[in-house]
Design an enzyme around this catalytic site. Structure first.
Site, PDB file in Angstrom:
ATOM      1  N   SER A 224       0.819  -1.215   0.000  1.00  0.00           N
ATOM      2  CA  SER A 224       0.000   0.000   0.000  1.00  0.00           C
ATOM      3  C   SER A 224       0.852   1.264   0.000  1.00  0.00           C
ATOM      4  O   SER A 224       2.021   1.256   0.408  1.00  0.00           O
ATOM      5  CB  SER A 224      -0.904   0.017   1.234  1.00  0.00           C
ATOM      6  OG  SER A 224      -0.123   0.304   2.375  1.00  0.00           O
ATOM      7  N   GLU A 246       6.656  -0.168  -4.732  1.00  0.00           N
ATOM      8  CA  GLU A 246       5.614  -0.294  -5.749  1.00  0.00           C
ATOM      9  C   GLU A 246       4.286  -0.237  -5.016  1.00  0.00           C
ATOM     10  O   GLU A 246       4.000  -1.114  -4.202  1.00  0.00           O
ATOM     11  CB  GLU A 246       5.805  -1.682  -6.395  1.00  0.00           C
ATOM     12  CG  GLU A 246       5.247  -1.821  -7.748  1.00  0.00           C
ATOM     13  CD  GLU A 246       5.669  -0.693  -8.639  1.00  0.00           C
ATOM     14  OE1 GLU A 246       6.854  -0.594  -8.943  1.00  0.00           O
ATOM     15  OE2 GLU A 246       4.776   0.093  -9.002  1.00  0.00           O
ATOM     16  N   CYS A 280      -2.872  -4.570  -7.708  1.00  0.00           N
ATOM     17  CA  CYS A 280      -2.544  -3.144  -7.805  1.00  0.00           C
ATOM     18  C   CYS A 280      -2.779  -2.675  -9.229  1.00  0.00           C
ATOM     19  O   CYS A 280      -2.861  -1.479  -9.482  1.00  0.00           O
ATOM     20  CB  CYS A 280      -1.141  -2.849  -7.306  1.00  0.00           C
ATOM     21  SG  CYS A 280       0.123  -3.753  -8.136  1.00  0.00           S
TER      22      CYS A 280
HETATM   23  C1  UN1 Z   1       0.008  -6.683  -8.125  1.00  0.00           C
HETATM   24  O1  UN1 Z   1      -1.202  -6.676  -8.158  1.00  0.00           O
HETATM   25  O2  UN1 Z   1       0.611  -6.205  -7.139  1.00  0.00           O
HETATM   26  O3  UN1 Z   1       0.171  -7.262 -14.067  1.00  0.00           O
HETATM   27  C2  UN1 Z   1       0.841  -7.312  -9.178  1.00  0.00           C
HETATM   28  C3  UN1 Z   1      -0.439  -7.993 -13.273  1.00  0.00           C
HETATM   29  C4  UN1 Z   1       0.322  -9.068 -12.534  1.00  0.00           C
HETATM   30  C5  UN1 Z   1       0.999  -8.493 -11.349  1.00  0.00           C
HETATM   31  C6  UN1 Z   1       0.096  -7.780 -10.384  1.00  0.00           C
HETATM   32  N1  UN1 Z   1       1.285  -9.649 -13.421  1.00  0.00           N
HETATM   33  O4  UN1 Z   1      -1.646  -7.894 -13.086  1.00  0.00           O
END
Ligand code: UN1
Length: 490
Positions: A224, A246, A280
Site C-alpha cells: 500500500s 511499488e 494493484c
Molecule cells: C500486483 O497486483 O501487485 O500485471 C501485481 C499484473 C500481474 C501483477 C500484479 N502480473 O496484473
C-alpha cells in the site's frame, strides 16, 4: 502446519514464542498454519545470516549463482499444481489465477537463469585510445524484501531473483495472510541447495525492524501507499540505504467511441474483477465515451451478473473471497460512500451470506455510474475490491483529463480501433504499464513494472530491478606506458 522462520539454512522457531495464524479466506474456520511473530532478535539473526553469507555468495561467478536457479525452477515446475492450490486456498484467488501466480513466479526464475550467460554491463569508449572503460555492476549487500498477500508466490520471486543472482543476499518478510506460501518458497529454495543465509524468511510483524536495520542496504516493497511512504521516510534517514516501492493504483480502462465492445466488455470484466479487484493493476474506473455508454453499460452489467463467485478451488469460479474481514468492511464502506457521493448504482454489491458463503469473506461486484468530480473520494482512493465506477466522457480530451485526475499512475488501458487515438493515450496519460485493446492486468515479468505519482517513484520491480540491487561502477584500465588524461588535463 507449524511454520517456522528460515534463517541461515535452517527452519527455526521465533525467539519470543508468540505466533499468528494464516486462515483460509473462503472457510475462515480453517487454520492453514501458525507462524512466529518475529521479534528484533529474529530479525537480527536473519540479517546477520544474510550479511555473513554475502561475502562468499558475491565471490561466486554470476553463472555459478545462476545454476542454483536452474535447480530451483525444476523443483517449482514439478510441484506447480500443489503450490497453486496452496496459493488459491491461502489468498482466495480462483485456481486458474493461483496457477497463473505460480507460473509468473516460475517465469521470473527462468528469466533470471536465462540472463546469466548474457552480456552484463557496457564497454565504454575513452578519449584516450590507450584506455579501456567499462560499466560493471556490483551487488550491494543485504536486501530486505517486504511483500503483499495478493501475489504471494510471484511477487517474492520478483524481488528475490534479481537480488540474489546479482550477488546480494535477501531477508524476505512476507504478508502474514500468506505465510504458508512464503514457507513453501523457503522450502523449495532450501531443497534447491542455495547456500545457507543467501535467502532467509522472517514472518510476522517485523517489517519495520528490517527497514530500520543498519545492515539492510536496499529495501524492496510492494504494497500500500501508506506503508510505502513510511518506508521511504525511514530509508531517507540513512545515507547508504535505498528503497524501491511499488504502491497501488487507481487504474482506468478507457473505452473510446469506436471501440470493439466485445473487447471492451471482456477487458473491463477482467480488469475490474479478476482477483476480486485486489491487484494493484485492477481497474476501478471505466472511462467510457458517451456515444457507446448505454450499450457498454448494459452489456457490462449483464456479464457481471453472470460472474460465478465461490470456493477458489472450484475450476468454474471466477471470483473467490476477499482476503479478510477488514477488507469486507473497507469495501462496504466505499460502496456506501459512493451512494453518498451521488453514484447512480447499477449493481449493488454487498457481502454474500448464503450457505456456501457464510464461512468466508465473499463480496459481490458493486458497479455504479458517476460523473468525474475532483472532490469524490470513491473516484480517487484505492478500494482494492470488486468496486468499479463507469465515468462518462464526451471525447478523448476529457478521457485523458479524467484518466490523469488521480494521484496514482500504474496501469492504463484503451479500447479503440484508431491508431491515432492510441498515440494520444500513449503520450498524454500518466502510467507505468499501458495497454491497447487489453485489460489493465496481466503484465509479464520481463517487462518493466513500475508506476508514477503515488504508485511508485518510477523505479521498476521484477526483471529491471537490477538497477536498484546493483551499483553501476566505472572501471578504467590504462594499456599505455605513461598516464594520459582525458579533458586535456596534463
Ligand atoms: C500486483 O497486483 O501487485 O500485471 C501485481 C499484473 C500481474 C501483477 C500484479 N502480473 O496484473
Amino acid at each position: 502446519m507449524e511454520g517456522k522462520n528460515y534463517i541461515n539454512g535452517a527452519f527455526v522457531s521465533g525467539v519470543s514464542g508468540n505466533r499468528f495464524e494464516s486462515r483460509n479466506p473462503a472457510h475462515f474456520n480453517e487454520v492453514l498454519g501458525t507462524f512466529p511473530l518475529s521479534s528484533e532478535r529474529d530479525v537480527n539473526n536473519a540479517v546477520d545470516a544474510a550479511k555473513t553469507a554475502y561475502d562468499g555468495w558475491r565471490r561466486l561467478s554470476r553463472i555459478k549463482r545462476g545454476e542454483y536457479f536452474d535447480e530451483f525452477v525444476q523443483l517449482l515446475k514439478k510441484n506447480h499444481e500443489e503450490i497453486s492450490r496452496l496459493v488459491s486456498k491461502e489468498c482466495g484467488k480462483g485456481i486458474i489465477e493461483g496457477r497463473a501466480d505460480v507460473t509468473e513466479g516460475i517465469h521470473m526464475v527462468q528469466y533470471t537463469f536465462g540472463t546469466v550467460r548474457m552480456p552484463h554491463g557496457d564497454v565504454v569508449d575513452s578519449e584516450i585510445p590507450e584506455k579501456d572503460s567499462f560499466m560493471r555492476r556490483k551487488p550491494k549487500g543485504v536486501v530486505a524484501a517486504i511483500t503483499p498477500w495478493n501475489f504471494p508466490f510471484a511477487i517474492p520471486l520478483w524481488l528475490i531473483c534479481p537480488s540474489v543472482v546479482e550477488g546480494n543476499t535477501v531477508v524476505l518478510k512476507p504478508s502474514r495472510e500468506t505465510a504458508c506460501t512464503a514457507n513453501a518458497i523457503a522450502e523449495y529454495a532450501h531443497k534447491a541447495g542455495f547456500p545457507s543465509g543467501v535467502i532467509n524468511v522472517v514472518h510476522g510483524g517485523c517489517g519495520d525492524l528490517l527497514v530500520r536495520h543498519p545492515d539492510t542496504r536496499v529495501v524492496l516493497f510492494v504494497g500500500s501507499c501508506d506503508v510505502g511512504s513510511e518506508i521511504k521516510k525511514i530509508v531517507a534517514g540513512f545515507h547508504d540505504k535505498m528503497s524501491a516501492c511499488e504502491m497501488g493504483g487507481k487504474n482506468a480502462l478507457i473505452v473510446l467511441d469506436d471501440a470493439n465492445l466485445d473487447i471492451a466488455v471482456n477487458a473491463a470484466i477482467i480488469s475490474a474483477f479478476k482477483t476480486s479487484g485486489q491487484r494493484c493493476t485492477s481497474a476501478s474506473r471505466l472511462i467510457v465515451h458517451e456515444k457507446v455508454l448505454a450499450e457498454f453499460e448494459r452489456r457490462f452489467v449483464e456479464t457481471t451478473k453472470k460472474i460465478k463467485i465461490g470456493d477458489p478451488l472450484d475450476e468454474s469460479v471466477f471470483m473467490g473471497p476477499v482476503i479478510n474481514e477488514a477488507a469486507t468492511e473497507k469495501i462496504a464502506r466505499y460502496n456506501d460512500l459512493a451512494k453518498k457521493e451521488g453514484a447512480e448504482v447499477l449493481l449493488d454489491g454487498g457481502r454474500l451470506t448464503g450457505s456456501e458463503y457464510k464461512k468466508g469473506f465473499f463480496m459481490s461486484p458493486f458497479v455504479y455510474r458517476m460523473e468525474n468530480n475532483p472532490k469524490s473520494r470513491v473516484l480517487h482512493e484505492e478500494v482494492f475490491g470488486p468496486h468499479v465506477a463507469v465515468i462518462p466522457v464526451k471525447d478523448i480530451d476529457e478521457a485523458i483529463a479524467v484518466h490523469n485526475d488521480t494521484d496514482y499512475g500504474l496501469a492504463c488501458a484503451v479500447i479503440t480501433e484508431d491508431f491515432r487515438k492510441v498515440k494520444r493515450i500513449r503520450d498524454d496519460c500518466e502510467y507505468g504499464l499501458g495497454y491497447v485493446n487489453l485489460p489493465t492486468i496481466g503484465a509479464e515479468v520481463h517487462l518493466p513494472f513500475g508506476g508514477v505519482k503515488k504508485s511508485g517513484t518510477g523505479l521498476p520491480s521484477a526483471s529491471t530491478l537490477i538497477d536498484v540491487v546493483t551499483h553501476r561502477t566505472a572501471w578504467t584500465i590504462n594499456h599505455g606506458k605513461e598516464i594520459k588524461m582525458a579533458q586535456g588535463l596534463t
